[in-house]
Design a protein around this motif. Structure first.
Motif, mmCIF file in Angstrom:
data_model
loop_
_atom_site.group_PDB
_atom_site.id
_atom_site.type_symbol
_atom_site.label_atom_id
_atom_site.label_comp_id
_atom_site.label_asym_id
_atom_site.label_seq_id
_atom_site.Cartn_x
_atom_site.Cartn_y
_atom_site.Cartn_z
ATOM 1 N N HIS A 107 0.825 -1.204 0.000
ATOM 2 C CA HIS A 107 0.000 0.000 0.000
ATOM 3 C C HIS A 107 0.864 1.261 0.000
ATOM 4 C CE1 HIS A 107 -2.188 3.323 2.001
ATOM 5 N NE2 HIS A 107 -3.098 2.983 1.101
ATOM 6 N N ILE A 162 -13.305 14.058 -11.434
ATOM 7 C CA ILE A 162 -12.380 12.929 -11.622
ATOM 8 C C ILE A 162 -11.864 12.913 -13.060
ATOM 9 C CG2 ILE A 162 -12.208 10.411 -11.634
ATOM 10 C CD1 ILE A 162 -14.324 10.497 -9.344
ATOM 11 N N PHE A 245 -6.527 1.723 -10.288
ATOM 12 C CA PHE A 245 -6.590 3.003 -9.576
ATOM 13 C C PHE A 245 -7.759 3.846 -10.096
ATOM 14 C CE2 PHE A 245 -4.965 7.478 -9.119
ATOM 15 C CZ PHE A 245 -5.256 7.563 -7.763
ATOM 16 N N LEU A 249 -11.013 5.308 -8.110
ATOM 17 C CA LEU A 249 -11.448 6.705 -8.117
ATOM 18 C C LEU A 249 -12.918 6.815 -8.502
ATOM 19 C CD1 LEU A 249 -8.526 8.714 -9.764
ATOM 20 C CD2 LEU A 249 -8.984 8.300 -7.357
ATOM 21 N N GLY A 253 -14.686 8.269 -5.405
ATOM 22 C CA GLY A 253 -14.837 9.714 -5.537
ATOM 23 C C GLY A 253 -16.214 10.169 -5.985
ATOM 24 N N VAL A 291 -19.805 17.038 5.563
ATOM 25 C CA VAL A 291 -19.302 15.660 5.496
ATOM 26 C C VAL A 291 -19.554 14.933 6.823
ATOM 27 C CG1 VAL A 291 -17.269 14.199 5.179
ATOM 28 C CG2 VAL A 291 -17.602 16.206 3.720
ATOM 29 N N VAL A 297 -19.813 7.403 3.837
ATOM 30 C CA VAL A 297 -19.370 6.024 4.068
ATOM 31 C C VAL A 297 -19.695 5.711 5.531
ATOM 32 C CG1 VAL A 297 -17.417 4.421 4.088
ATOM 33 C CG2 VAL A 297 -17.467 6.304 2.427
ATOM 34 N N TYR A 325 -17.875 4.942 11.001
ATOM 35 C CA TYR A 325 -17.629 6.390 10.974
ATOM 36 C C TYR A 325 -18.891 7.153 11.372
ATOM 37 C CZ TYR A 325 -13.861 4.648 7.931
ATOM 38 O OH TYR A 325 -12.796 3.960 7.413
ATOM 39 N N PHE A 353 -13.765 11.163 6.451
ATOM 40 C CA PHE A 353 -12.768 10.797 5.433
ATOM 41 C C PHE A 353 -11.834 9.699 5.942
ATOM 42 C CE2 PHE A 353 -13.597 15.314 4.111
ATOM 43 C CZ PHE A 353 -14.084 15.033 2.834
ATOM 44 N N GLY A 355 -10.156 7.442 9.598
ATOM 45 C CA GLY A 355 -9.663 7.659 10.957
ATOM 46 C C GLY A 355 -8.220 8.100 11.041
ATOM 47 N N PHE A 360 -6.259 7.068 4.799
ATOM 48 C CA PHE A 360 -7.047 8.310 4.893
ATOM 49 C C PHE A 360 -7.352 8.839 3.489
ATOM 50 C CE2 PHE A 360 -7.651 12.896 5.406
ATOM 51 C CZ PHE A 360 -8.641 12.878 6.371
ATOM 52 N N GLY A 363 -8.712 11.754 -1.682
ATOM 53 C CA GLY A 363 -9.400 12.815 -2.420
ATOM 54 C C GLY A 363 -10.030 13.876 -1.535
ATOM 55 N N LEU A 366 -9.989 17.467 -2.775
ATOM 56 C CA LEU A 366 -10.827 17.614 -3.965
ATOM 57 C C LEU A 366 -12.303 17.613 -3.567
ATOM 58 C CD1 LEU A 366 -11.108 17.800 -7.011
ATOM 59 C CD2 LEU A 366 -10.927 15.308 -7.148
ATOM 60 N N ALA A 367 -12.669 16.702 -2.671
ATOM 61 C CA ALA A 367 -14.071 16.617 -2.238
ATOM 62 C C ALA A 367 -14.510 17.918 -1.566
ATOM 63 C CB ALA A 367 -14.252 15.437 -1.285
ATOM 64 N N ILE A 371 -17.513 20.439 -2.827
ATOM 65 C CA ILE A 371 -18.665 20.785 -1.975
ATOM 66 C C ILE A 371 -18.761 22.310 -1.849
ATOM 67 C CG2 ILE A 371 -19.644 20.572 0.352
ATOM 68 C CD1 ILE A 371 -18.213 17.784 0.468
HETATM 69 C C1 HEM Z 1 -17.266 13.522 0.578
HETATM 70 C C2 HEM Z 1 -16.587 12.728 -0.222
HETATM 71 C C3 HEM Z 1 -15.714 11.592 0.232
HETATM 72 C C4 HEM Z 1 -15.794 10.825 1.361
HETATM 73 C C5 HEM Z 1 -16.823 10.928 2.494
HETATM 74 C C6 HEM Z 1 -14.709 9.868 1.302
HETATM 75 C C7 HEM Z 1 -14.447 8.910 2.277
HETATM 76 C C8 HEM Z 1 -13.369 8.057 2.253
HETATM 77 C C9 HEM Z 1 -13.062 7.099 3.297
HETATM 78 C C10 HEM Z 1 -13.891 6.892 4.570
HETATM 79 C C11 HEM Z 1 -11.943 6.441 2.936
HETATM 80 C C12 HEM Z 1 -11.239 5.311 3.709
HETATM 81 C C13 HEM Z 1 -10.362 5.876 4.776
HETATM 82 C C14 HEM Z 1 -9.699 4.834 5.646
HETATM 83 O O1 HEM Z 1 -9.848 3.629 5.406
HETATM 84 O O2 HEM Z 1 -9.007 5.253 6.593
HETATM 85 C C15 HEM Z 1 -11.541 6.947 1.640
HETATM 86 C C16 HEM Z 1 -10.462 6.496 0.917
HETATM 87 C C17 HEM Z 1 -10.185 6.913 -0.374
HETATM 88 N N1 HEM Z 1 -10.786 7.944 -1.070
HETATM 89 FE FE1 HEM Z 1 -12.301 9.101 -0.403
HETATM 90 N N2 HEM Z 1 -14.016 10.061 0.143
HETATM 91 C C18 HEM Z 1 -14.587 11.111 -0.541
HETATM 92 C C19 HEM Z 1 -14.186 11.643 -1.755
HETATM 93 C C20 HEM Z 1 -13.146 11.158 -2.516
HETATM 94 C C21 HEM Z 1 -12.734 11.688 -3.794
HETATM 95 C C22 HEM Z 1 -13.356 12.909 -4.487
HETATM 96 C C23 HEM Z 1 -11.704 10.897 -4.245
HETATM 97 C C24 HEM Z 1 -10.911 10.978 -5.517
HETATM 98 C C25 HEM Z 1 -11.266 11.534 -6.619
HETATM 99 C C26 HEM Z 1 -11.472 9.882 -3.231
HETATM 100 C C27 HEM Z 1 -10.498 8.906 -3.315
HETATM 101 C C28 HEM Z 1 -10.207 8.018 -2.316
HETATM 102 C C29 HEM Z 1 -9.171 6.994 -2.436
HETATM 103 C C30 HEM Z 1 -8.280 6.743 -3.659
HETATM 104 C C31 HEM Z 1 -9.164 6.297 -1.214
HETATM 105 C C32 HEM Z 1 -8.273 5.117 -0.835
HETATM 106 C C33 HEM Z 1 -7.028 5.608 -0.162
HETATM 107 C C34 HEM Z 1 -6.109 4.510 0.282
HETATM 108 O O3 HEM Z 1 -6.501 3.344 0.330
HETATM 109 O O4 HEM Z 1 -4.945 4.836 0.586
HETATM 110 N N3 HEM Z 1 -12.360 10.081 -2.208
HETATM 111 N N4 HEM Z 1 -12.420 7.965 1.257
#
Ligand code: HEM
Length: 410
Positions: A107, A162, A245, A249, A253, A291, A297, A325, A353, A355, A360, A363, A366-367, A371
């Motif tokens: 990772h 995206i 990847f 996304l 996302g 959020v 989530v 969460y 987003f 813990g 973590f 995105g 970007l999010a 918003i």
């Molecule tokens: C309000 C919008 C969003 C929420 C609530 C959200 C929530 C989350 C959560 C809860 C996780 C997992 C965190 C963890 O396991 O510790 C996550 C991971 C991720 N998010 Fe978001 N997300 C949002 C928007 C986005 C956007 C816009 C993108 C990209 C365009 C994105 C890309 C990713 C990616 C790639 C991961 C995986 C990261 C990893 O495994 O290292 N997210 N997101």
């Protein structure tokens, strides 16, 4: 540990529960009485070969699980807490190719590479284009007078963001949008998306992204694809890694941001004093409170790699641990008056987003930008937007989703 007031068979990942509501009173009860609680399930109902999982409800414990990847693995059973019963173990194992379901050191390697595409500079570079899109989306909705906020407004910007970020050519975008939309929401019978349609869409999206990667390797452009894939041996992504990847996304996302925007609008319309305040003051703190309030989530999961203790519970190696969460974001130990929607909330240590561990949300900036832009556009162009019906919720095991919200644009 028994939890007396929960009805027999209650399951915090039952998609039928979320069709009506997020079970906030039940979370509150667990936080008070059994903060790490064993939720028994009929054998193998969630796609995993077991009989249940731990429900982690307190803010501090969700953070602890998230930040200890050596003890709590995202890889062993993936981060998704409930698949369809019909999923085979092989199908679940394929999901391990996306970074959300990887553990260090794999990772760490992938995350370091993809982070290059998410620097504050790359996100800032999208701002003008996304502001223009947001303005156009709201103007278009306004022309219709009334309609469904989800399809008119909430869906479009996350997809465009995206596509813009990756540099998907304009002429390919409608295909990408179509595949992305087909991949989500397989739990909801009304949307009539079969698993086969979803899987095919995912395969087509991966194959499109792999071809794009191959083309950029041949002929690099000034876009994120070229930056992530050029010269693989120097620590970049292979074509297939890039394909997975883009798939992540499209899932991570899209639905998330779409639901944050929809819940945010609903919260404003049911808390009119906050909408008036937003229109007047446009506080920078609003997006994070949206959020927290929405927590799109509801939960992800980890699997214990060893026997361990958490919040007074003895967790055995191999057991699944759900990190909720939605519960953490309503924990009065972490928030003053968590039941209030307060767009000026500061500090706001929400876990919407994640813990704070290695996964973590990549995105997040970007999010938050999306918003901000969309609510600015709504406040400018349709300040008198009003509810024209109750939200219709998505049937899902772990997403707090709304599939329809009728409004009039004023
Ligand atoms: C309000 C919008 C969003 C929420 C609530 C959200 C929530 C989350 C959560 C809860 C996780 C997992 C965190 C963890 O396991 O510790 C996550 C991971 C991720 N998010 Fe978001 N997300 C949002 C928007 C986005 C956007 C816009 C993108 C990209 C365009 C994105 C890309 C990713 C990616 C790639 C991961 C995986 C990261 C990893 O495994 O290292 N997210 N997101």
């Amino acid at each position: 540990m028994p939890c007396p007031a929960l009805p027999d068979g209650f399951d915090f990942t039952d998609p039928d529960v979320y069709r009506d509501r997020v079970p906030l009173p039940e979370f509150a009860q667990l936080r008070r009485t059994a903060p790490v609680w064993w939720n028994a399930q009929p054998h193998n109902i969630a796609g995993f070969e077991d009989d249940g999982y731990w429900v982690v409800t307190r803010h501090a414990d969700v953070k602890e699980v998230s930040t200890r990847p050596d003890v709590f693995s995202a890889h062993r059973n993936t981060s998704i807490i409930r698949f369809n019963e019909s999923m085979t173990r092989d199908q679940i194992d394929v999901q391990k190719l996306i970074m959300l379901n990887m553990d260090p050191p794999e990772h760490t390697r992938v995350r370091q590479i993809v982070q290059r595409g998410f620097t504050p500079r790359s996100i800032r570079a999208l701002e003008d284009a996304l502001r223009e899109r947001a303005t156009r989306i709201v103007a278009e909705a306004k022309r219709n007078g009334r309609g469904d906020f989800v399809t008119d407004i909430a869906c479009e910007l996350p997809l465009q963001a995206i596509a813009e970020l990756i540099g998907i050519p304009q002429e390919d975008r409608s295909r990408i949008f179509d595949w992305s939309n087909k991949m989500v929401a397989y739990d909801d019978p009304e949307l009539a998306i079969t698993e086969e349609v979803g899987t095919n869409a995912a395969m087509e999206l991966i194959s499109y992204a792999m071809n794009l990667a191959a083309a950029r390797k041949e002929c690099p452009a000034k876009d994120i694809v070229s930056r992530l894939v050029a010269a693989e041996d120097e620590g970049n992504l292979g074509n297939d890694e890039f394909g997975f990847f883009v798939l992540l996304l499209a899932v991570a996302g899209n639905e998330t941001t779409r639901n944050a925007i929809t819940h945010g609008m609903h919260a404003f319309l049911t808390h009119p004093e906050q909408w008036e305040r937003y229109k007047r003051e446009r506080p920078a703190t609003a997006a994070e409170e949206i959020v927290r309030w929405a927590t799109p989530v509801v939960s992800f999961q980890r699997t214990a790699t060893q026997d361990t203790e958490l919040g007074g519970a003895h967790i055995k190696e191999g057991q699944r641990v759900g990190i909720f969460y939605a519960s953490a974001n309503n924990d009065p130990e972490a928030f003053d008056r968590p039941e209030e929607f307060d767009i000026g909330r500061d500090p706001n240590p929400h876990l919407g987003f994640g813990g704070g561990g290695p996964h973590f949300c990549l995105g997040k900036s970007l999010a938050v930008l999306e918003i901000d832009l969309i609510f600015h556009a709504i406040a400018d162009a349709v300040p008198d937007i009003a509810l024209a019906g109750d939200p219709r919720r998505l049937r899902s095991a772990w997403l707090n989703g709304v599939k329809e919200l009728r409004v009039s644009y004023g």
